[in-house]
Design an enzyme around this catalytic site. Structure first.
Site, PDB file in Angstrom:
ATOM      1  N   VAL A 187       1.266   3.660   2.272  1.00 10.06           N
ATOM      2  CA  VAL A 187       2.081   3.846   3.476  1.00 10.06           C
ATOM      3  C   VAL A 187       2.963   2.619   3.721  1.00 10.06           C
ATOM      4  O   VAL A 187       4.163   2.742   3.994  1.00 10.06           O
ATOM      5  CB  VAL A 187       1.177   4.098   4.714  1.00 10.06           C
ATOM      6  CG1 VAL A 187       2.011   4.166   5.992  1.00 10.06           C
ATOM      7  CG2 VAL A 187       0.363   5.373   4.527  1.00 10.06           C
TER       8      VAL A 187
ATOM      9  N   GLY B  59       0.816  -1.209   0.000  1.00 16.56           N
ATOM     10  CA  GLY B  59       0.000   0.000   0.000  1.00 16.56           C
ATOM     11  C   GLY B  59       0.850   1.261   0.000  1.00 16.56           C
ATOM     12  O   GLY B  59       2.081   1.213   0.053  1.00 16.56           O
TER      13      GLY B  59
ATOM     14  N   TYR C  56     -16.517   4.394   6.319  1.00 13.66           N
ATOM     15  CA  TYR C  56     -15.075   4.182   6.561  1.00 13.66           C
ATOM     16  C   TYR C  56     -14.699   4.774   7.923  1.00 13.66           C
ATOM     17  O   TYR C  56     -14.043   4.123   8.746  1.00 13.66           O
ATOM     18  CB  TYR C  56     -14.301   4.853   5.430  1.00 13.66           C
ATOM     19  CG  TYR C  56     -12.825   5.077   5.660  1.00 13.66           C
ATOM     20  CD1 TYR C  56     -11.911   4.027   5.563  1.00 13.66           C
ATOM     21  CD2 TYR C  56     -12.333   6.355   5.948  1.00 13.66           C
ATOM     22  CE1 TYR C  56     -10.538   4.249   5.747  1.00 13.66           C
ATOM     23  CE2 TYR C  56     -10.970   6.586   6.128  1.00 13.66           C
ATOM     24  CZ  TYR C  56     -10.089   5.528   6.032  1.00 13.66           C
ATOM     25  OH  TYR C  56      -8.739   5.757   6.216  1.00 13.66           O
TER      26      TYR C  56
ATOM     27  N   LYS D 227     -13.336   3.027  11.304  1.00 19.64           N
ATOM     28  CA  LYS D 227     -12.048   3.409  11.903  1.00 19.64           C
ATOM     29  C   LYS D 227     -12.237   3.710  13.396  1.00 19.64           C
ATOM     30  O   LYS D 227     -11.422   3.313  14.230  1.00 19.64           O
ATOM     31  CB  LYS D 227     -11.470   4.641  11.191  1.00 19.64           C
ATOM     32  CG  LYS D 227     -10.876   4.334   9.824  1.00 19.64           C
ATOM     33  CD  LYS D 227      -9.635   3.459   9.971  1.00 19.64           C
ATOM     34  CE  LYS D 227      -8.779   3.410   8.751  1.00 19.64           C
ATOM     35  NZ  LYS D 227      -7.716   2.389   8.850  1.00 19.64           N
TER      36      LYS D 227
ATOM     37  N   ALA E  50      -5.661  -1.826   5.071  1.00 18.91           N
ATOM     38  CA  ALA E  50      -7.004  -1.262   5.238  1.00 18.91           C
ATOM     39  C   ALA E  50      -7.675  -1.225   3.874  1.00 18.91           C
ATOM     40  O   ALA E  50      -7.016  -1.409   2.847  1.00 18.91           O
ATOM     41  CB  ALA E  50      -6.914   0.170   5.773  1.00 18.91           C
TER      42      ALA E  50
ATOM     43  N   TRP F 218      -4.710  13.260   5.403  1.00 14.20           N
ATOM     44  CA  TRP F 218      -4.495  12.920   3.995  1.00 14.20           C
ATOM     45  C   TRP F 218      -2.991  13.022   3.727  1.00 14.20           C
ATOM     46  O   TRP F 218      -2.349  13.984   4.173  1.00 14.20           O
ATOM     47  CB  TRP F 218      -5.268  13.916   3.127  1.00 14.20           C
ATOM     48  CG  TRP F 218      -5.489  13.499   1.710  1.00 14.20           C
ATOM     49  CD1 TRP F 218      -5.236  12.291   1.152  1.00 14.20           C
ATOM     50  CD2 TRP F 218      -6.029  14.319   0.669  1.00 14.20           C
ATOM     51  NE1 TRP F 218      -5.596  12.302  -0.170  1.00 14.20           N
ATOM     52  CE2 TRP F 218      -6.080  13.530  -0.486  1.00 14.20           C
ATOM     53  CE3 TRP F 218      -6.484  15.641   0.604  1.00 14.20           C
ATOM     54  CZ2 TRP F 218      -6.568  14.018  -1.700  1.00 14.20           C
ATOM     55  CZ3 TRP F 218      -6.966  16.133  -0.589  1.00 14.20           C
ATOM     56  CH2 TRP F 218      -7.003  15.323  -1.736  1.00 14.20           C
TER      57      TRP F 218
HETATM   58  N1  NAP Z   1      -3.476   7.450   2.233  1.00  8.21           N
HETATM   59  C1  NAP Z   1      -3.982   8.396   3.005  1.00  8.21           C
HETATM   60  O1  NAP Z   1      -3.980   9.589   2.648  1.00  8.21           O
HETATM   61  C2  NAP Z   1      -4.557   8.049   4.373  1.00  8.21           C
HETATM   62  C3  NAP Z   1      -5.121   9.072   5.149  1.00  8.21           C
HETATM   63  C4  NAP Z   1      -5.571   8.766   6.423  1.00  8.21           C
HETATM   64  C5  NAP Z   1      -5.465   7.496   6.924  1.00  8.21           C
HETATM   65  N2  NAP Z   1      -4.944   6.500   6.130  1.00  8.21           N
HETATM   66  C6  NAP Z   1      -4.820   5.158   6.705  1.00  8.21           C
HETATM   67  O2  NAP Z   1      -3.473   4.761   6.620  1.00  8.21           O
HETATM   68  C7  NAP Z   1      -3.388   3.346   6.406  1.00  8.21           C
HETATM   69  C8  NAP Z   1      -2.596   3.068   5.147  1.00  8.21           C
HETATM   70  O3  NAP Z   1      -3.296   3.654   4.064  1.00  8.21           O
HETATM   71  P1  NAP Z   1      -2.794   3.533   2.562  1.00  8.21           P
HETATM   72  O4  NAP Z   1      -3.103   4.815   1.893  1.00  8.21           O
HETATM   73  O5  NAP Z   1      -1.417   3.015   2.539  1.00  8.21           O
HETATM   74  O6  NAP Z   1      -3.791   2.441   1.995  1.00  8.21           O
HETATM   75  P2  NAP Z   1      -3.687   1.671   0.597  1.00  8.21           P
HETATM   76  O7  NAP Z   1      -2.680   2.277  -0.301  1.00  8.21           O
HETATM   77  O8  NAP Z   1      -5.080   1.558   0.121  1.00  8.21           O
HETATM   78  O9  NAP Z   1      -3.108   0.254   0.996  1.00  8.21           O
HETATM   79  C9  NAP Z   1      -3.677  -0.524   1.960  1.00  8.21           C
HETATM   80  C10 NAP Z   1      -3.166  -1.933   1.858  1.00  8.21           C
HETATM   81  O10 NAP Z   1      -4.080  -2.713   2.615  1.00  8.21           O
HETATM   82  C11 NAP Z   1      -4.162  -3.989   2.063  1.00  8.21           C
HETATM   83  N3  NAP Z   1      -5.566  -4.318   1.787  1.00  8.21           N
HETATM   84  C12 NAP Z   1      -6.335  -3.912   0.757  1.00  8.21           C
HETATM   85  N4  NAP Z   1      -7.547  -4.462   0.818  1.00  8.21           N
HETATM   86  C13 NAP Z   1      -7.530  -5.228   1.933  1.00  8.21           C
HETATM   87  C14 NAP Z   1      -8.492  -6.059   2.542  1.00  8.21           C
HETATM   88  N5  NAP Z   1      -9.703  -6.243   2.012  1.00  8.21           N
HETATM   89  N6  NAP Z   1      -8.157  -6.689   3.679  1.00  8.21           N
HETATM   90  C15 NAP Z   1      -6.934  -6.524   4.214  1.00  8.21           C
HETATM   91  N7  NAP Z   1      -5.980  -5.760   3.661  1.00  8.21           N
HETATM   92  C16 NAP Z   1      -6.289  -5.120   2.540  1.00  8.21           C
HETATM   93  C17 NAP Z   1      -3.364  -4.002   0.788  1.00  8.21           C
HETATM   94  O11 NAP Z   1      -2.104  -4.551   1.110  1.00  8.21           O
HETATM   95  P3  NAP Z   1      -1.384  -5.551   0.107  1.00  8.21           P
HETATM   96  O12 NAP Z   1      -1.214  -4.793  -1.156  1.00  8.21           O
HETATM   97  O13 NAP Z   1      -0.125  -5.904   0.796  1.00  8.21           O
HETATM   98  O14 NAP Z   1      -2.358  -6.694  -0.045  1.00  8.21           O
HETATM   99  C18 NAP Z   1      -3.184  -2.546   0.460  1.00  8.21           C
HETATM  100  O15 NAP Z   1      -2.023  -2.332  -0.247  1.00  8.21           O
HETATM  101  C19 NAP Z   1      -4.829   2.853   6.340  1.00  8.21           C
HETATM  102  O16 NAP Z   1      -5.243   2.450   7.624  1.00  8.21           O
HETATM  103  C20 NAP Z   1      -5.603   4.098   5.949  1.00  8.21           C
HETATM  104  O17 NAP Z   1      -6.938   4.020   6.355  1.00  8.21           O
HETATM  105  C21 NAP Z   1      -4.469   6.745   4.876  1.00  8.21           C
END
Ligand code: NAP
Length: 281
Positions: A15, A13, A125, A129, A58, A150
């Site tokens: 992060v 993902g 969502y 959370k 997530a 974000w």
């Molecule tokens: N990006 C932002 O701006 C943002 C803002 C606020 C909070 N967050 C939080 O920060 C964390 C990381 O976010 P991110 O942006 O890195 O998310 P992301 O790019 O969507 O990646 C999340 C990873 O979670 C795994 N995943 C996807 N679907 C899944 C499922 N159904 N069950 C279990 N795992 C699953 C996948 O890992 P694999 O590819 O290894 O399978 C995916 O790469 C999350 O908790 C998100 O809610 C993100």
């Protein structure tokens, strides 16, 4: 904590991939175990006996969650709950990402402090959370839940093409699209590299919920203007003068623990500087 054994979920993902780059010796949990979130995942954790479990897995897309509530519940609630149980089994500390979206329904002016404002999530969502935060802390009071803002970066990894504030803004300017932001909305926006770089200190935090990221005293119209200024363009931005939600976080709780982020505007400059990218017109 000195030289902890770190285990990471969500390693492909946005992060998670950067966390793996920052901690090259970390144990990456295979995607299929994370997605199944069952006994095999617990067994994997018991076998590897980590000191830290960093949960970056997530379903983080708000629209996808809304359309797939069961999948959102599995990824955003059941998974962190299972990880909290497993962390207890091996005496590990769970660090799991939450989101500033938990404040989406708050009507107070802000900025919001964890202790002063009751989060009122206004989408599925965010509800999931918040439920995860509460349930994880009930199981494992030592766990740390990070209400991230974000985040953005330049393209580098598999999920690079997903939009973020920086790329969306640059894309709009290059394509001559209209940019509309509100002078009524406030939120912090954070350079993901700084999010990851601060994790060493996060591992030592007392258990609890933390607003985590760059603070921002500018409204969204001024925020995008500050980015455009850093990019060296006088591109025009329209004011929607409309407030959808306010996600304005006060991060003093984490600052009291010695974790400091750039302001949102300084973060833009740091990121552009890191990539040697500072003029688009
Ligand atoms: N990006 C932002 O701006 C943002 C803002 C606020 C909070 N967050 C939080 O920060 C964390 C990381 O976010 P991110 O942006 O890195 O998310 P992301 O790019 O969507 O990646 C999340 C990873 O979670 C795994 N995943 C996807 N679907 C899944 C499922 N159904 N069950 C279990 N795992 C699953 C996948 O890992 P694999 O590819 O290894 O399978 C995916 O790469 C999350 O908790 C998100 O809610 C993100």
């Amino acid at each position: 904590m000195k030289n902890p054994t770190i285990m990471i979920t969500g390693t492909h993902g946005f992060v998670g991939a950067r966390a793996v780059q920052h901690y090259p010796d970390a144990i990456c949990v295979p995607s299929e175990l994370v997605r199944a979130a069952g006994e095999a995942l617990t067994d994997f954790i018991k076998v590897h006996n980590p000191d830290i479990i960093l949960n970056a897995a997530a379903i983080s897309d708000i629209g996808v969650c809304e359309k797939n509530p069961e999948a959102s519940y599995a990824a955003n609630v059941k998974l962190p709950v299972l990880l909290a149980d497993a962390a207890n089994c091996v005496n590990a500390k769970l660090i799991s990402f939450s989101s500033d979206q938990v404040y989406t329904g708050c009507t107070e002016e802000g900025p919001y402090r964890e202790s002063d404002v009751l989060p009122t999530p206004a989408n599925l969502y965010a509800r999931h959370k918040l439920e995860a935060e509460e349930r994880v802390l009930a199981i494992s009071p030592d766990a740390v839940l990070l209400r991230a803002t974000w985040m953005y970066d330049m393209p580098m990894y598999a999920h690079a093409n997903r939009g973020n504030f920086l790329l969306n803004t640059i894309g709009a300017v290059l394509q001559g699209k209209e940019l509309c932001f509100s002078s009524e909305e406030y939120r912090g926006i954070t350079y993901v590299r700084q999010v990851v770089e601060q994790l060493d200190r996060v591992f030592d935090l007392p258990g609890g919920v933390y607003n985590y990221g760059s603070e921002n005293s500018l409204h969204m119209l001024e925020t995008v203007q500050s980015l455009l200024h850093a990019l060296g363009t006088a591109y025009r931005v329209q004011d929607t003068e409309r407030r959808r939600h306010n996600l304005w976080m006060d991060c003093s709780k984490i600052k009291q623990q010695g974790i400091y982020f750039d302001t949102t505007t300084d973060g833009f400059r740091r990121c552009l500087n890191d990539y040697g990218y500072n003029m688009i017109v």
